[in-house]
Design an enzyme around this catalytic site. Structure first.
Site, PDB file in Angstrom:
ATOM      1  N   ASP A  44       0.856  -1.180   0.000  1.00  0.00           N
ATOM      2  CA  ASP A  44       0.000   0.000   0.000  1.00  0.00           C
ATOM      3  C   ASP A  44       0.894   1.234   0.000  1.00  0.00           C
ATOM      4  OD1 ASP A  44      -3.198   0.440   0.701  1.00  0.00           O
ATOM      5  OD2 ASP A  44      -1.945   2.158   1.263  1.00  0.00           O
ATOM      6  N   TYR A 159     -14.389   7.854 -13.397  1.00  0.00           N
ATOM      7  CA  TYR A 159     -14.190   6.588 -12.692  1.00  0.00           C
ATOM      8  C   TYR A 159     -14.714   5.427 -13.532  1.00  0.00           C
ATOM      9  CZ  TYR A 159     -14.628   3.114  -8.931  1.00  0.00           C
ATOM     10  OH  TYR A 159     -14.552   1.981  -8.152  1.00  0.00           O
ATOM     11  N   LYS A 163     -12.665   2.144 -15.070  1.00  0.00           N
ATOM     12  CA  LYS A 163     -12.983   0.763 -14.734  1.00  0.00           C
ATOM     13  C   LYS A 163     -13.307  -0.048 -15.998  1.00  0.00           C
ATOM     14  CE  LYS A 163     -12.292   0.788 -10.346  1.00  0.00           C
ATOM     15  NZ  LYS A 163     -11.227  -0.041  -9.744  1.00  0.00           N
ATOM     16  N   VAL A 192     -20.488  -1.209  -1.742  1.00  0.00           N
ATOM     17  CA  VAL A 192     -19.884  -1.904  -0.610  1.00  0.00           C
ATOM     18  C   VAL A 192     -19.711  -0.928   0.553  1.00  0.00           C
ATOM     19  CG1 VAL A 192     -17.949  -3.336   0.148  1.00  0.00           C
ATOM     20  CG2 VAL A 192     -18.635  -3.354  -2.263  1.00  0.00           C
TER      21      VAL A 192
END
Length: 263
Positions: A44, A159, A163, A192
């Site tokens: 990360d 976005y 994707k 989510v």
């Protein structure tokens, strides 16, 4: 007789899995891969996030789980780390960013930031780790896309474009790396419950509308993305490549947000 051991085909024992982006869903994926027997490396940009994900893994010291900070936009650092880590059997890519604005309000800097991390970051990570898989003749690469790769709404344009672009990279990589025994797939989450979606869930009407859009009538939990990733990483998915697995509660299967009378 089958060459697959049905009792073990979901297991990842003796495999090295690298998870890039270890906050939220990524941390759950790292834990899931470790639970299936993989040795996991958590990567990360934020060292604390990588280390926190590693700290959740069972028998960390004995199993050799590790954590490193790395920026996927730093190609040279990625290459050095890939050499340092040695053989990688599974690569999972979750790192992404979104700026929720209508397209005409986007700045050039915001556009470059979203496209840079979501598309270029994916490209950089696959190039760093995928070449070793190709040389060895095996491996599984799994990216997280989104329902936005298929369906959009106002404010999600850049976005969504990234994707969809990642999914085209997945298909191309599947075609190019398949002859070398490397499988490349995507998991597309729906909505989510993560810190990144807190803004939506804090708005009662907005959060409820998202929940009601899916067939299951609720938001997903981060851990509900893990099963699809572990399956794609395992021998149970040995003939699956170039695919996008929808883990969206039926969001993209349902036409509209109104249930008409049928009687």
């Amino acid at each position: 007789m089958t060459s697959l051991d049905y009792a073990q085909m979901f297991r990842l024992d003796d495999r090295h899995a690298v998870v890039v982006g270890c906050g939220g869903i990524g941390a759950e994926i790292a834990a899931g891969l470790a639970a299936q027997g993989a040795r996991v490396t958590c990567l990360d940009k934020d060292p604390a996030t990588a280390e926190a994900a590693r700290g959740r893994l069972p028998d960390g010291q004995a199993r050799g789980h590790t954590a490193y900070p790395v920026d996927v936009l730093d190609e040279s650092a990625l290459d050095v780390l890939a050499d340092q880590l040695g053989d990688v059997d599974v690569l999972v890519l979750t790192a992404a960013v979104n700026v929720r604005k209508q397209l005409l309000d986007y700045s050039g800097e915001e556009f470059d930031r979203v496209v840079g991390l979501n598309l270029r970051g994916t490209f950089n990570a696959v190039r760093a780790f995928g070449s070793g898989m190709a040389r060895r003749g095996s491996g599984s690469i799994i990216t997280l896309t989104s329902i936005r790769a298929l369906v959009v709404e106002p404010g999600q344009g850049v976005y969504a474009a990234t994707k969809a672009g990642v999914m085209q990279l997945v298909r191309t990589l599947a075609a190019e790396l398949g002859p070398q025994g490397v499988r490349v797939n995507a998991v597309a989450p729906g909505v989510v419950e993560t810190p990144l979606t807190r803004q939506i869930r804090d708005d009662e009407a907005w959060g409820r509308a998202y929940a009601e859009k899916s067939a299951l009538g609720r938001w997903a939990r981060p851990e509900e993305m893990v099963g699809a990733v572990c399956w794609l990483a395992s021998d149970a998915a040995s003939f699956v490549t170039g695919s996008q697995v929808m883990v969206d509660g039926g969001w993209t299967a349902i036409d509209g947000r109104f249930t008409p009378p049928t009687g």
